[in-house]
Write a protein that holds these residues in place. Structure first.
Motif, short mmCIF file in Angstrom:
data_model
loop_
_atom_site.label_atom_id
_atom_site.label_comp_id
_atom_site.label_asym_id
_atom_site.label_seq_id
_atom_site.Cartn_x
_atom_site.Cartn_y
_atom_site.Cartn_z
N ILE A 99 0.84 -1.20 0.00
CA ILE A 99 0.00 0.00 0.00
C ILE A 99 0.87 1.25 0.00
O ILE A 99 0.66 2.17 -0.78
CB ILE A 99 -0.93 0.02 1.24
CG1 ILE A 99 -1.87 -1.17 1.19
CG2 ILE A 99 -1.71 1.32 1.30
CD1 ILE A 99 -2.72 -1.32 2.43
N GLY A 145 -6.12 3.28 1.62
CA GLY A 145 -7.29 3.56 2.45
C GLY A 145 -7.21 4.99 2.96
O GLY A 145 -7.10 5.23 4.16
N GLN A 158 -0.76 1.68 13.76
CA GLN A 158 0.33 0.91 13.14
C GLN A 158 1.47 0.72 14.14
O GLN A 158 2.03 -0.37 14.26
CB GLN A 158 0.85 1.62 11.88
CG GLN A 158 1.76 0.74 11.02
CD GLN A 158 1.02 -0.41 10.35
OE1 GLN A 158 -0.11 -0.24 9.87
NE2 GLN A 158 1.62 -1.59 10.35
N TYR A 196 -5.15 -7.57 7.22
CA TYR A 196 -4.50 -6.28 6.94
C TYR A 196 -3.01 -6.50 6.74
O TYR A 196 -2.31 -6.93 7.64
CB TYR A 196 -4.76 -5.32 8.10
CG TYR A 196 -3.97 -4.03 8.04
CD1 TYR A 196 -3.28 -3.56 9.14
CD2 TYR A 196 -3.93 -3.26 6.87
CE1 TYR A 196 -2.56 -2.37 9.09
CE2 TYR A 196 -3.21 -2.08 6.81
CZ TYR A 196 -2.54 -1.63 7.92
OH TYR A 196 -1.83 -0.46 7.86
N ILE A 223 -9.93 -8.25 12.78
CA ILE A 223 -10.55 -6.95 12.48
C ILE A 223 -12.03 -7.21 12.30
O ILE A 223 -12.50 -7.47 11.18
CB ILE A 223 -9.95 -6.36 11.18
CG1 ILE A 223 -8.43 -6.35 11.25
CG2 ILE A 223 -10.51 -4.96 10.91
CD1 ILE A 223 -7.76 -6.25 9.91
N ASP A 236 -8.36 -5.23 16.26
CA ASP A 236 -7.92 -4.01 15.59
C ASP A 236 -9.17 -3.35 14.99
O ASP A 236 -9.80 -3.93 14.11
CB ASP A 236 -6.90 -4.38 14.50
CG ASP A 236 -6.23 -3.17 13.92
OD1 ASP A 236 -5.40 -3.33 13.00
OD2 ASP A 236 -6.53 -2.04 14.36
N SER A 269 -7.60 7.94 13.15
CA SER A 269 -7.22 8.20 11.76
C SER A 269 -8.40 8.26 10.81
O SER A 269 -8.42 9.06 9.87
CB SER A 269 -6.25 7.11 11.27
OG SER A 269 -5.01 7.29 11.88
N ARG A 329 -1.52 11.09 13.57
CA ARG A 329 -0.96 9.81 14.05
C ARG A 329 -1.34 9.53 15.50
O ARG A 329 -0.49 9.23 16.35
CB ARG A 329 0.57 9.76 13.89
CG ARG A 329 1.10 10.10 12.51
CD ARG A 329 0.47 9.30 11.37
NE ARG A 329 0.70 7.87 11.42
CZ ARG A 329 -0.28 6.97 11.35
NH1 ARG A 329 -1.55 7.35 11.26
NH2 ARG A 329 0.00 5.68 11.41
C1 LIG Z 1 -6.85 -2.65 10.07
C2 LIG Z 1 -5.92 -1.46 10.16
N1 LIG Z 1 -5.15 -1.32 11.26
C3 LIG Z 1 -4.31 -0.26 11.38
C4 LIG Z 1 -4.20 0.68 10.37
C5 LIG Z 1 -3.23 1.82 10.59
O1 LIG Z 1 -3.96 2.96 10.92
P1 LIG Z 1 -3.29 4.16 11.76
O2 LIG Z 1 -1.83 3.83 11.99
O3 LIG Z 1 -4.06 4.26 13.04
O4 LIG Z 1 -3.46 5.37 10.90
C6 LIG Z 1 -5.00 0.58 9.23
C7 LIG Z 1 -4.92 1.61 8.13
N2 LIG Z 1 -4.82 0.95 6.86
C8 LIG Z 1 -5.09 1.76 5.69
C9 LIG Z 1 -4.14 2.91 5.59
C10 LIG Z 1 -2.75 2.54 5.23
C11 LIG Z 1 -2.07 3.84 5.02
C12 LIG Z 1 -0.90 3.71 4.13
O5 LIG Z 1 -0.12 2.75 4.27
O6 LIG Z 1 -0.82 4.59 3.28
C13 LIG Z 1 -5.03 0.90 4.42
O7 LIG Z 1 -5.09 -0.31 4.58
O8 LIG Z 1 -5.03 1.43 3.31
C14 LIG Z 1 -5.87 -0.51 9.12
O9 LIG Z 1 -6.65 -0.66 8.02
#
Ligand SMILES: Cc1ncc(COP(=O)(O)O)c(CN[C@@H](CCCC(=O)O)C(=O)O)c1O
Length: 401
Positions: free
Chosen positions: A22, A40, A102, A126, A170, A203, A243, A251
């Motif tokens: 990603i 996302g 994260q 994820y 999740i 999560d 987020s 963050r």
């Molecule tokens: C299940 C799950 N757990 C943690 C996160 C990280 O979110 P944060 O660190 O709280 O912004 C995410 C955020 N994931 C997005 C954002 C990723 C952002 C990036 O790598 O650009 C995605 O899957 O596209 C998530 O979906």
């Protein structure tokens, strides 16, 4: 010395690291002519910038230099108090602020996973969690999922044969499938993991973004209930984030769990970044009262409209034989092409047609998923969704012959 073989200097742990699909795609999909269904990314046009500006000024007026001084590793107490108050029986001592969920995944991997420990993960899950856990050398065991989330019958079979350390799930609007774990399966998952002594990491960055259907209790709440509401005996850890409900760039996120886990998390965080930016935490604290609930309603409505629009276009344009999920909330849906098609191979052809997605393979801990992809509708306009879905449909038709 020039040309020194630095690769030989890397640790075994570093050798287990790999790039995030990603993150790498994000660089590519910044190109304006590309319609991105990839990262996302929360809808930028919905960010409450005026409220953030006012909050930043209020923080500096109220806290002065403390707003940009070193802060405690545990996190800004008023923010931890607000988070703890959302769950009966929780105190600020059960809450650790982290720099994005994260970082929570990485630090929990560091304090929970020894090399060879069995970690149960959904197939698919994820990819960022797989990336965080991987350096600590887990032995992944995949849990099959269907339209109602994790197959808990399969979970019971796995638990009988694999003494597992951790189950990572999740349950709400799952990344990448958009699916929601049913209430009946939530209860059985919490019961089975307690019975077999497996810790659960829930999560839940999307839990508040439900745009249809009934809200379901978190695994954390179900875990609490089975131990009379005592956070010290709950085997379910919870990771939350601001987020997707406020903004990702500050963050700010948190982990909630028993004191012993939180204490260890504090020690791990001391070694990582000392503390999450205190200025950001104070801004978020200003926003959680009035702005956050208002923002959640705005975002839920917008994402619901975009999800509905995308599902409508998929129904209209996708060729027969292509399946897709219809999420009740969150930011993603999941597409499965006929066996034999490879979404990694198709990616450059979709890109030529001006549309990007995340190929499904990196979301599977043990390989597989070659014919799948994740689509995010959160930061696409109705017009982009129409054009992007048509471009995908053309790409599939060409490949399906
Ligand atoms: C299940 C799950 N757990 C943690 C996160 C990280 O979110 P944060 O660190 O709280 O912004 C995410 C955020 N994931 C997005 C954002 C990723 C952002 C990036 O790598 O650009 C995605 O899957 O596209 C998530 O979906």
């Amino acid at each position: 010395r020039p040309g020194e073989d630095f690769a030989a200097r890397l640790s075994a742990r570093a050798g287990r690291m790999s790039a995030s699909a990603i993150r790498e795609l994000l660089k590519l999909t910044q190109r304006p002519e590309i319609i991105s269904f990839a990262g996302g990314l929360p809808a930028p046009e919905l960010f409450p910038l005026d409220a953030i500006r006012a909050a930043a000024n209020a923080v500096l007026d109220r806290h002065g230099p403390a707003a940009v001084q070193y802060g405690t590793t545990e996190g800004h107490l008023p923010l931890r108090e607000w988070i703890a108050a959302q769950t009966p029986g929780l105190t600020p001592g059960h809450v650790q602020i982290v720099t994005g969920s994260q970082q929570g995944l990485d630090l929990l991997g560091k304090i929970l996973i020894d090399e060879g420990d069995v970690v149960l993960v959904e197939a698919p899950t994820y990819l960022g969690a797989l990336q965080s856990f991987q350096p600590y050398g887990p032995r992944y065991v995949e849990l099959p999922t269907d339209e109602h989330g994790i197959d808990v019958d399969a979970l019971e079979d796995v638990l009988k044969t694999h003494p597992a350390k951790l189950l990572y799930a999740i349950p709400n609007f799952q990344n990448p499938t958009g699916r929601t774990l049913s209430l009946e399966r939530r209860r059985r998952l919490v019961e089975l993991t307690a019975q077999y002594g497996v810790m659960v990491l829930e999560d839940d960055p999307y839990g508040k973004l439900r745009f249809t259907g009934e809200a379901l209790p978190s695994l954390f709440t179900l875990g609490l209930e089975r131990v009379g509401g005592d956070p010290e005996r709950n085997h379910v850890l919870y990771s939350g984030s601001f987020s997707k409900t406020l903004v990702p760039g500050l963050r700010d996120a948190w982990v909630q769990g028993p004191h012993l886990i939180i204490e260890k998390l504090v020690q791990a965080k001391q070694g990582a970044d000392l503390h999450t930016p205190i200025f950001n935490q104070m801004i978020i604290t200003e926003l959680v009262g009035e702005v956050l609930p208002r923002q959640i309603e705005i975002v839920k409505r917008a994402y619901g409209e975009r999800a509905q629009h995308m599902v409508g276009r998929l129904r209209e344009h996708f060729p027969a034989g292509v399946q897709f999920t219809e999420p009740e909330g969150g930011m993603f849906l999941w597409v499965t092409l006929p066996q034999g098609l490879d979404t990694t191979e198709l990616f450059p052809r979709a890109l030529e047609r001006g549309v990007a997605y995340v190929p499904g393979r990196p979301f599977f801990a043990l390989g597989g998923g070659a014919n799948t992809m994740r689509l995010s509708y959160s930061s696409a306009t109705p017009e982009q969704i129409e054009r992007g879905v048509r471009a995908l449909a053309e790409t599939f038709r060409e490949a399906m012959g």
